[in-house]
Design a protein around this motif. Sequence first.
Motif, short mmCIF file in Angstrom:
data_model
loop_
_atom_site.label_atom_id
_atom_site.label_comp_id
_atom_site.label_asym_id
_atom_site.label_seq_id
_atom_site.Cartn_x
_atom_site.Cartn_y
_atom_site.Cartn_z
N ARG A 188 0.84 -1.19 0.00
CA ARG A 188 0.00 0.00 0.00
C ARG A 188 0.89 1.26 0.00
O ARG A 188 1.85 1.34 0.78
N PRO A 189 0.59 2.23 -0.84
CA PRO A 189 1.44 3.43 -0.93
C PRO A 189 1.65 4.14 0.40
O PRO A 189 2.77 4.57 0.70
N ALA A 190 0.61 4.25 1.21
CA ALA A 190 0.74 4.93 2.51
C ALA A 190 1.67 4.16 3.43
O ALA A 190 2.44 4.76 4.19
N VAL A 191 1.60 2.84 3.37
CA VAL A 191 2.47 2.01 4.19
C VAL A 191 3.90 2.14 3.73
O VAL A 191 4.83 2.27 4.55
N GLN A 192 4.11 2.11 2.43
CA GLN A 192 5.45 2.27 1.88
C GLN A 192 6.06 3.61 2.32
O GLN A 192 7.23 3.67 2.71
N MET A 193 5.26 4.65 2.27
CA MET A 193 5.75 5.98 2.65
C MET A 193 6.12 6.04 4.13
O MET A 193 7.15 6.60 4.51
N ALA A 194 5.29 5.43 4.97
CA ALA A 194 5.57 5.41 6.41
C ALA A 194 6.84 4.62 6.71
O ALA A 194 7.68 5.04 7.51
N LEU A 195 6.99 3.47 6.06
CA LEU A 195 8.18 2.64 6.26
C LEU A 195 9.46 3.37 5.82
O LEU A 195 10.48 3.32 6.50
N LYS A 196 9.37 4.06 4.70
CA LYS A 196 10.54 4.81 4.21
C LYS A 196 10.87 5.97 5.13
O LYS A 196 12.04 6.23 5.42
N THR A 197 9.86 6.67 5.59
CA THR A 197 10.07 7.81 6.47
C THR A 197 10.74 7.39 7.76
O THR A 197 11.61 8.10 8.28
#
Length: 202
Positions: A188-197
């Motif tokens: 999920r894009p939101a999950v990917q963004m949170a993991l990267k952050t």
Amino acid sequence: MKLYYAAGACSLAPHIVSREADLNLELVRVDTKSHLTPDGVDFYTINPKGSVPCLQLDNGQLLTEGPIICQYLADLANNTQLMPASGTLARYRVMEWQNYITSELHKSFSPLFNPNAGAETKALFAEQLKNKFTWLSSKLEHTAYLTGDNFTAADAYLFVVTNWSKFVGLDLSHLSALQAFMQRVATRPAVQMALKTEGLIK
């Protein structure tokens, strides 16, 4: 609003929910060893509990406990997919899962992360967790997410807690439905963004 977090900790769940709900939060990382924020403030002076997540509202009030913060953020964004409308059975189903995850899974990981816990204690909790995850995986055999086809705040929490298994040597690879769920959420894009952050993936 400010979300005090530690990378990969249970605070990742409200972080994910905030991104799913398209809410902009100021993220403040807490060093779990020193309990200091990046500007050198003792986190205990902010949250006497000393634990993350902790959400500082615009009016300065603090909200703690991950599942409650997730519910608050979803309601704030009026996102009834992440947290169904108040009074509906669908909402209680999400809350039911949140309560199970926090009481039966989340806390059962604590001895596995504790260097002072003996081998026998760790083995006992590991076996209990395997049994609980086996049951949980069976519930995911015919649904994409915990309560059906929609990703909810409970799914964010389960994703975070299940992810801890690889850090404590808890082998859940044989639970195919659970593993499929983890892969589904991870894309999920939101999950990917949170993991990267949080520096958990590149």
